[in-house]
Design an enzyme around this catalytic site. Sequence first.
Site, PDB file in Angstrom:
ATOM      1  N   TYR A 120      -9.929   1.554   6.747  1.00  0.00           N
ATOM      2  CA  TYR A 120     -11.089   2.033   5.996  1.00  0.00           C
ATOM      3  C   TYR A 120     -12.094   2.774   6.876  1.00  0.00           C
ATOM      4  CZ  TYR A 120      -9.506  -0.561   1.954  1.00  0.00           C
ATOM      5  OH  TYR A 120      -8.762  -1.015   0.893  1.00  0.00           O
TER       6      TYR A 120
ATOM      7  N   LYS B 167      -0.097  -8.414  10.799  1.00  0.00           N
ATOM      8  CA  LYS B 167       1.222  -7.792  10.967  1.00  0.00           C
ATOM      9  C   LYS B 167       1.355  -7.416  12.451  1.00  0.00           C
ATOM     10  CE  LYS B 167       5.026  -6.248   9.012  1.00  0.00           C
ATOM     11  NZ  LYS B 167       6.014  -7.089   8.324  1.00  0.00           N
TER      12      LYS B 167
ATOM     13  N   ASP C  74       3.528 -10.444   5.191  1.00  0.00           N
ATOM     14  CA  ASP C  74       4.555 -10.396   4.134  1.00  0.00           C
ATOM     15  C   ASP C  74       5.073 -11.805   3.821  1.00  0.00           C
ATOM     16  OD1 ASP C  74       5.448 -10.187   6.735  1.00  0.00           O
ATOM     17  OD2 ASP C  74       7.105  -8.837   6.322  1.00  0.00           O
TER      18      ASP C  74
ATOM     19  N   ASP D 107      -8.456  -6.452   0.910  1.00  0.00           N
ATOM     20  CA  ASP D 107      -8.588  -5.754  -0.370  1.00  0.00           C
ATOM     21  C   ASP D 107      -7.399  -6.093  -1.264  1.00  0.00           C
ATOM     22  OD1 ASP D 107      -9.369  -4.045  -2.345  1.00  0.00           O
ATOM     23  OD2 ASP D 107      -9.042  -2.199  -1.227  1.00  0.00           O
TER      24      ASP D 107
END
Length: 362
Positions: free
Chosen positions: A145, A192, A226, A250
């Site tokens: 962002y 991640k 994940d 988000d």
Amino acid sequence: MVPSTAHHRQGLPGIVCPVEHTVVLIPGDGIGPEVAQAAVLVVEASGAQVNWLPRQAGLAAIEAGESQVLPEATLEAIRTHQVALKGPCTTPVGEGFTSVNVALRKHLGLFGAVRPVRTMPGVTTRYSDAQVDLVIVRENTEGLYAGIENQISEGVVTSLKVVTESASRRIARFAFEYAHSRQRRKVTVLHKANIMKMGDGLFLQCAREEAKAWEGKVEFESRIIDAGCMQLVQSPQAFDVLLCENLYGDVMSDLCAGFVGGLGVTPGANFGDEGRAVFEAVHGSAPDIAGQDRANPLALIMSAVMLLRHLAETTQDVTCTTCADRIRDAYNACLLAGETTADLGGSLGTMAFADAICKRLS
Ligand code: NAI
């Protein structure tokens, strides 16, 4: 929008508020003005003494004759009064101006979003048996962002993910402090770092280091995002506070909203360093239902309840807690009675739902 009526200003018997709190009110656009009007109605009917200071942002600002989607007067009002209740603001997809919401958070240093997701009484979902009670803590100022995108050559674009040690440490500390202050048992960081070894690696490392300071007080675990998503949908009750960088936070907010009835019941708050706090629902401007009296105002009403609790904490005005409890009890009673908007299975319009909540205030 008219923020108050003499009738509702009088509030409930038994509440004499010692202080009048000035709160900046940003209706936003799309369904924003509708749900903001509903939230103002309920807050005032609860007896809370709030002096609303309306300011514009988003498309509504342009329509009001401003030259910018985020006018300086809006930022200045929040800097002065420290607290705001904000409706959603539209961001055009793939073109046009950059996000007003992201800009507001960056300009005001609102680095931490807190988004509670709880099973609601009377709201039936696929997860009704699970008693979901999660809080998403989202880093609000960087990651993808940061908005640094470049076209390198024809057909090749890069989007830069920015991760700083200072912002990562700050949000990790905030998540643990929040968890501890609210008697939460565990913080789970989602990352991640197996792929983004440096960026997500730094975020994870900061969370791990902060966790050491809370050993014996707040548990800590990490999940590759994940695998974490799979575990979350299998067993949401196994999680407590989710610590996420900006984009993951988000996405997880909307995913978790799905456990408890959707975007109509997920409130939020954005906190900054200098005591600033902007309260807004997780949902967006919902252009598909704007202007149709179909929007569920509850997420913004719940955000207003968070605001009242924040005012109680920061100003020691205990009547704000009483008003917050009254509103919560009233909307719970409505949910149990099926007095809701269509997204929750009811048949009320936006303002009729707000009126039903006001009637149940006691
Ligand atoms: P959205 O949250 O506005 O809508 C997603 C779906 O949920 C739509 O079908 C909508 O009708 C429904 N929905 C949302 N809020 C609802 C409510 N209160 N009651 C009943 N149904 C509701 O997300 P979308 O469509 O991705 O975004 C629309 C616009 O909102 C975009 O321009 C986006 O950038 C902006 N947005 C602004 C946010 C903010 O101001 N903080 C947050 C998220 C999106």
